[in-house]
Write a protein that holds these residues in place. Structure first.
Motif, PDB file in Angstrom:
ATOM      1  N   VAL A  90       0.922  -1.167  -0.004  1.00 53.88           N
ATOM      2  CA  VAL A  90      -0.056  -0.071   0.023  1.00 53.88           C
ATOM      3  C   VAL A  90       0.765   1.315  -0.030  1.00 53.88           C
ATOM      4  O   VAL A  90       0.332   2.473  -0.289  1.00 53.88           O
ATOM      5  CB  VAL A  90      -0.988   0.063   1.093  1.00 53.88           C
ATOM      6  N   ILE A  91       2.185   1.344   0.189  1.00 54.00           N
ATOM      7  CA  ILE A  91       2.990   2.459   0.382  1.00 54.00           C
ATOM      8  C   ILE A  91       2.962   3.104  -0.997  1.00 54.00           C
ATOM      9  O   ILE A  91       4.009   2.854  -1.742  1.00 54.00           O
ATOM     10  CB  ILE A  91       4.199   2.180   0.993  1.00 54.00           C
ATOM     11  N   THR A  92       2.312   3.939  -0.996  1.00 54.90           N
ATOM     12  CA  THR A  92       2.537   5.031  -2.293  1.00 54.90           C
ATOM     13  C   THR A  92       2.976   6.328  -1.914  1.00 54.90           C
ATOM     14  O   THR A  92       2.964   7.295  -2.770  1.00 54.90           O
ATOM     15  CB  THR A  92       1.159   4.977  -3.110  1.00 54.90           C
ATOM     16  N   ASN A  93       3.186   6.532  -0.465  1.00 57.24           N
ATOM     17  CA  ASN A  93       3.661   7.646  -0.123  1.00 57.24           C
ATOM     18  C   ASN A  93       4.805   8.127  -0.782  1.00 57.24           C
ATOM     19  O   ASN A  93       5.992   7.348  -0.406  1.00 57.24           O
ATOM     20  CB  ASN A  93       3.801   7.584   1.580  1.00 57.24           C
ATOM     21  N   SER A  94       4.669   9.236  -1.509  1.00 58.52           N
ATOM     22  CA  SER A  94       6.017   9.598  -2.246  1.00 58.52           C
ATOM     23  C   SER A  94       7.166  10.051  -1.034  1.00 58.52           C
ATOM     24  O   SER A  94       8.245  10.381  -1.845  1.00 58.52           O
ATOM     25  CB  SER A  94       5.796  10.962  -2.972  1.00 58.52           C
ATOM     26  N   VAL A 152       8.905   7.295   6.455  1.00 65.11           N
ATOM     27  CA  VAL A 152       7.987   8.496   5.578  1.00 65.11           C
ATOM     28  C   VAL A 152       8.396   9.757   6.419  1.00 65.11           C
ATOM     29  O   VAL A 152       8.337   9.920   7.564  1.00 65.11           O
ATOM     30  CB  VAL A 152       6.721   8.058   5.392  1.00 65.11           C
ATOM     31  N   SER A 207       6.547  13.172   7.780  1.00 61.07           N
ATOM     32  CA  SER A 207       5.232  13.547   8.002  1.00 61.07           C
ATOM     33  C   SER A 207       4.853  14.796   8.557  1.00 61.07           C
ATOM     34  O   SER A 207       5.777  15.694   8.701  1.00 61.07           O
ATOM     35  CB  SER A 207       4.703  12.335   8.981  1.00 61.07           C
ATOM     36  N   ASP A 266       3.994   3.596  12.057  1.00 61.97           N
ATOM     37  CA  ASP A 266       2.762   3.264  11.305  1.00 61.97           C
ATOM     38  C   ASP A 266       2.787   2.643  10.257  1.00 61.97           C
ATOM     39  O   ASP A 266       1.786   2.112   9.771  1.00 61.97           O
ATOM     40  CB  ASP A 266       1.852   4.751  11.108  1.00 61.97           C
ATOM     41  N   ILE A 267       4.169   2.541   9.650  1.00 61.95           N
ATOM     42  CA  ILE A 267       4.206   1.620   8.411  1.00 61.95           C
ATOM     43  C   ILE A 267       4.429   0.148   8.557  1.00 61.95           C
ATOM     44  O   ILE A 267       5.146  -0.510   7.711  1.00 61.95           O
ATOM     45  CB  ILE A 267       5.014   2.286   7.284  1.00 61.95           C
ATOM     46  N   LYS A 301      -2.960   8.568   5.980  1.00 60.31           N
ATOM     47  CA  LYS A 301      -2.080   9.461   5.523  1.00 60.31           C
ATOM     48  C   LYS A 301      -0.619   9.027   5.174  1.00 60.31           C
ATOM     49  O   LYS A 301      -0.038   9.102   4.293  1.00 60.31           O
ATOM     50  CB  LYS A 301      -2.195  10.902   6.165  1.00 60.31           C
ATOM     51  N   ASP A 302      -0.048   8.354   6.314  1.00 62.35           N
ATOM     52  CA  ASP A 302       1.459   8.237   6.357  1.00 62.35           C
ATOM     53  C   ASP A 302       1.457   6.821   5.750  1.00 62.35           C
ATOM     54  O   ASP A 302       2.981   6.564   5.319  1.00 62.35           O
ATOM     55  CB  ASP A 302       2.007   8.166   7.777  1.00 62.35           C
ATOM     56  N   ILE A 303       0.612   6.086   5.271  1.00 63.45           N
ATOM     57  CA  ILE A 303       0.822   4.928   4.361  1.00 63.45           C
ATOM     58  C   ILE A 303       0.441   5.201   3.189  1.00 63.45           C
ATOM     59  O   ILE A 303       0.329   4.223   2.333  1.00 63.45           O
ATOM     60  CB  ILE A 303      -0.148   3.620   4.948  1.00 63.45           C
ATOM     61  N   GLY A 304       0.248   6.557   2.619  1.00 65.47           N
ATOM     62  CA  GLY A 304       0.215   6.984   1.285  1.00 65.47           C
ATOM     63  C   GLY A 304      -1.384   6.613   0.728  1.00 65.47           C
ATOM     64  O   GLY A 304      -1.347   6.526  -0.468  1.00 65.47           O
TER      65      GLY A 304
END
Lengths: 195, 195
Positions: free
Chosen positions: A7-11, A64, A66, A143-144, B142-145
């Motif tokens: 799920v991590i698409t957080n840039s 990430v 934040s 949180d990831i 949010k933090d998982i994108g």
């Protein structure tokens, strides 16, 4: 079978790959508290989500960027006066400090954590002394689902190593640090030629 | 090519799968602000990281439970007196409200956000009125994108639907909600038989 965990698409996802390649050559990896991390020769900072060859690395640490969690408007105004600039050619030294805090810490309410973090431990105000000589960047990992809660990356000039030691020694003796259950102190030197 | 983004090992990861299967039958999906979400018949709550068949779903919304972000010790003591109990057989109705806040919100410092959240908008104190009739669970995205910043899941008895409307209508008129850039209001009814 599809993996829902992709799920991590957080840039802002950044991966520190520990192994034999990368700009940053390891000087030392010291376990301050908790389970050690396997020794590696170099660390690569990977900003993309894909790797051509994963076998080069013994471990990955991910985080990430934040929003601010404890900093007040007033404190932020002070911090903003001396922004952290990474990749300065004279800042040849770096440190990567992964940290995990106890369940007890995370069960505290926001005001309780803030009280320990700043009112008692002076995390922000003490660290501010070093803004002009030590650049830093904080990554959130809890949180990831990572093994560490935070990764802090620091860069500084070799002549300011003693200041960096002063900073981490101060923090390790604070009330806040009583909640730290795992901490590794990785020191590095920039070595572009053998990238 | 290995995907470095496969990092979510967080055991608190919950996925809401929108499609044609699941215990929760959709009554309505209303876009409050921002881009709509594709209409679906049912929502499945998936706690595992693997899915046998992904084709059943039109979309997935994911979130992780995390530490408290604004609640104080005193407020938490009040909240703890009436803990949220999900899966009560008489709470046949549910609502899933995914929300995204603006960049401006996330650039505010912690004390600025807290001020808007509680001092001005009374998010916690107003919501407390409904603790005994509306169960809820907050997921951070949010933090998982993810495309949304939060997912809030509510369960309540059909006779308390008007109380739930009162709660969301109140919140939508607060100062805090001026920072909400996307919000979808999904109402559901428990329907185990066609699971």
């Amino acid at each position: 079978m599809d993996k829902l965990s992709e799920v991590i698409t957080n840039s802002s996802l950044t991966t520190f790959g520990g192994g034999q390649s990368g700009t940053w050559k390891v000087i030392s990896i010291i376990t301050i508290v908790g389970q050690p991390l396997e020794l590696v020769q170099r660390i690569e900072i990977i900003k993309t989500k894909y790797l051509l060859d994963k076998t080069n690395y013994k471990w990955f640490l991910r985080g990430v960027t934040s929003n601010l969690r404890y900093t007040t408007k007033e404190e932020n105004a002070t911090l903003d006066k001396t922004p952290s600039v990474l990749d300065r050619p004279d800042y040849k030294y770096a440190a990567l400090i992964p940290i995990k805090k106890s369940e007890e810490w995370w069960l505290l309410t926001q005001d309780e954590r803030r009280k320990i973090f700043e009112d008692t431990s002076r995390h922000i105000s003490y660290s501010s002394k070093f803004l002009s000589t030590i650049a830093r960047k904080l990554y959130h990992s809890k949180d990831i689902g990572e093994n560490f809660d935070f990764l802090t990356w620091f860069e500084f000039a070799p002549e300011h190593s003693h200041q960096f030691d002063e900073l981490v020694n101060y923090l390790r003796n604070t009330e806040e640090w009583k909640y730290v259950t795992r901490e590794i102190d990785i020191r590095l030197v920039r070595d572009d030629k053998d990238k």
